[in-house]
Design an enzyme around this catalytic site. Structure first.
Site, short mmCIF file in Angstrom:
data_model
loop_
_atom_site.label_atom_id
_atom_site.label_comp_id
_atom_site.label_asym_id
_atom_site.label_seq_id
_atom_site.Cartn_x
_atom_site.Cartn_y
_atom_site.Cartn_z
N GLU A 34 0.88 -1.16 0.00
CA GLU A 34 0.00 0.00 0.00
C GLU A 34 0.92 1.22 0.00
OE1 GLU A 34 -2.18 0.94 3.55
OE2 GLU A 34 -3.51 2.31 2.48
N ARG A 258 5.88 -12.70 9.59
CA ARG A 258 6.62 -11.49 9.27
C ARG A 258 7.95 -11.46 10.01
NH1 ARG A 258 2.52 -7.39 10.37
NH2 ARG A 258 3.97 -6.11 9.21
N LYS A 268 4.89 0.08 10.34
CA LYS A 268 4.90 1.36 9.64
C LYS A 268 4.42 2.46 10.56
CE LYS A 268 3.60 0.08 4.97
NZ LYS A 268 2.53 0.23 3.97
#
Length: 555
Positions: A34, A258, A268
């Site tokens: 994104e 992850r 983020k």
RNA sequence: UGCCUGAUAGUAUAACGGUAGUACGACAGACUCUGACUCUGUUUGUCUUGGUUCGAAUCCAGGUCAGGCAACCA
């Protein structure tokens, strides 16, 4: 090379699919960021996985921007993401955007409505949240769940036409309000946002949610293997449900864990806080785990790829020791970085028996690990700078450096013996005096002496000055996410130390931004992007392993 | 207390019913014109309890622990 490397679980899945003729053996993956932030090393894991796995099985990888939320996204991020992926060494087959599929995704929604599998809900966000129930109690329908197909069709069109305000209505899939999986309890699939989209412009005021965009985009592109992280596991039944109800290409979603790294944070959201709170200088601050930060720090693409390969791919939660990343960059730079000399914490050294106005040009090997690297000439004279820590007034027995009566080799030059020193009123040593052995010159030593230590130096009259930035871990706890309270309270206050006037070899003023070097005995450094010949700036990428530091620590 | 994942040395990762191996780290030593690199050696592990089996890290059942899930974020 007969050694067989075992396959990770995703490679096994792909190999099985190929063996079973699934999709005729075709492999197409995608990396779907994104565009709302910069890429970090966790993304690098995903990028390496998607691109390398596809390549291994003669497939390809698309870059697809998951741009379904205009209020958070920006073209700035699109550009940085593309740059970072290419810098890492990968090239996508196609650059695609979910926003390019908006018309088709809209049609999918209409299709669902026509099958009575979606409805427009006028409830507020809070009302919807309440009606979804809790994990242990089933949800209850809102009054709008039973609207007719025609009414839903009409309302949805009017949503598209901008007749309603943000939040006034949503489109929900009609799945199962009693499902034990919260994601199946009539998820919202379209919301109203009167917002300008960085790519679609003002064409739309309704935007699909992730769950009604990601899988559909996969399907439109005929992605065969859609890899994502573990938190999307509960979304998979919905992903599959849409594919089934819509009758579209059956992409398959697989999840892996992850990456987490010690002494840093990876979300983020938290990285953004560090940037906005000015705890770092920006997304590319060399202390950041972002790709751009690592790049500025001096990490190479290959070292990051190697790292991603060594950490493996699995489904268990992990916290990778940052020392593995450091090992990967040292391993590469040891082979490729030229050795040069820089004195970070200088003290003057006078060779009392060296002629006062003599200057010699000494030949120095650039990199003993790489014969191709050649040699360079270094000016040598009576007055030098050496590292303050390389001299001790009262050295312990295992100190292999300079001290009164102690002999040491000046790298690429002569053996010297410490004689005396001056101190200022604070007791700090200002000048060290020594004598040298003329017959001990590097390359032609017939002094018959061997010394245990070798130290680096620069000629005082010839040295240039440079700013050197020493970076350390950004946090002083292994797992800032796992600690109590605000993660920012664990920031290491000493993560950046700036040395404004270090002395460097004269030739180094011409080093180009991005160039990587080893400062002998001090670590690997790279020339900062802001560096100029007038004001050279070096970033420490990583220290060398330091056995002496450990020895000191023990006592 | 519903659903979903997962659990192998300090950290990661292999072993796919048949000798628990590798890397990083740590420790000790050799070498060294970088106390670097390189080399050698050492240390430490199958969450638990049962079951199946000649044989279980692996298969089955129960338990424990950890993580995720109830955004008009992705």
């Amino acid at each position: 090379m007969s050694e067989e490397k075992s396959l990770n679980f995703l490679e096994q899945i792909v190999e099985e699919d190929i063996a079973n003729g699934v999709n005729d053996g075709r492999v197409l993956t995608r990396f779907p960021p994104e565009p709302n932030g910069y890429l970090h090393i966790g993304h690098a894991k995903s990028i390496c996985l998607n691109f390398e796995l596809a390549k291994k099985y003669n497939g390809q990888t698309n870059l697809r921007f998951d741009d379904t939320n205009p209020v958070k996204e920006d073209i700035e991020y699109v550009d940085s993401i593309k740059q970072d992926i290419q810098w890492l060494g990968f090239q996508w087959a196609q650059e695609l955007h979910t926003s390019d599929y908006f018309e088709q995704i809209y049609e999918f929604a209409v299709q669902l409505i026509k099958k009575d599998l979606a409805y427009v809900d006028d409830s507020s966000a809070d009302e919807i949240a309440v009606s979804k129930g809790t994990p242990t109690t089933p949800g209850t329908p809102t009054p709008y769940r039973s609207r007719s197909i025609d009414e839903n069709l009409d309302l949805f069109l009017r949503m598209r036409n901008g007749e309603f305000k943000d939040g006034e209505k949503v489109l929900r899939a009609k799945v199962d309000l009693a499902s034990p999986n919260m994601h199946m309890r009539d998820p919202i699939i379209y919301r109203i946002k009167h917002a300008h989209h960085h790519r679609a412009g003002d064409k739309w005021c309704i935007y699909p949610m992730y769950d009604f965009a990601h899988g559909q985009s996969d399907s439109i592109e005929k992605i065969t293997h859609s890899f994502c992280t573990l938190e999307f596991i509960p979304h998979r039944p919905l992903y599959n449900w849409f594919i089934e109800q819509l009758g579209i290409f059956p992409s398959h979603q697989y999840e892996f864990s992850r990456l987490n790294l010690t002494y840093t944070v990876m979300s983020k959201r938290k990285l953004l806080q560090l940037v906005q709170g000015k705890f770092v200088s920006g997304w590319d601050d060399p202390r950041m785990p972002t790709i751009s930060g690592l790049r500025r720090r001096g990490y190479t693409p290959a070292s990051i790829r190697t790292f991603c390969e060594r950490i493996g791919v699995q489904k268990r939660d992990n916290l990778i020791d940052v020392s593995l990343l450091e090992f990967c960059i040292r391993e590469e730079l040891n082979k490729t970085a030229n050795r040069v000399m820089a004195v970070l914490d200088p003290v003057k050294l006078v060779i009392t028996n060296y002629p006062a106005d003599q200057v010699e040009e000494l030949s120095a090997e650039n990199n003993q690990e790489d014969p191709e690297a050649g040699r360079r000439m270094l000016p040598f004279s009576r007055t030098l700078y050496i590292e303050r820590e390389d001299f001790m007034e009262n050295p312990p027995k295992k100190f292999f450096r300079l001290g009164p009566g102690l002999a040491v080799r000046l790298k690429n030059a002569y053996i010297i013996k410490g004689e005396s020193f001056d101190k200022d009123e604070n007791g700090e040593i200002t000048t060290i005096y020594c004598t040298y052995l003329p017959e001990s010159k590097s390359g032609g030593d017939n002094s018959g002496l061997t010394v245990k230590g070798t130290i680096h130096w620069v000629s005082a009259a010839h040295a240039a000055t440079a700013e050197i930035r020493l970076y350390d871990r950004l946090f002083n706890v292994e797992n800032p996410d796992g600690e109590e309270g605000d993660f920012k309270s664990y920031i290491n206050p000493d993560s950046l130390q700036i040395i404004p006037n270090a002395f460097i070899e004269p030739g180094l003023v011409n080093a180009k931004p991005g160039e990587r070097l080893q400062f002998l005995r001090k670590g690997y450094f790279s020339v900062d992007t802001d560096s100029t010949p007038e004001k050279p700036i070096f970033n420490r990428t990583v220290t060398l392993k330091d056995a002496w530091a450990k020895e000191v620590k023990k006592n």
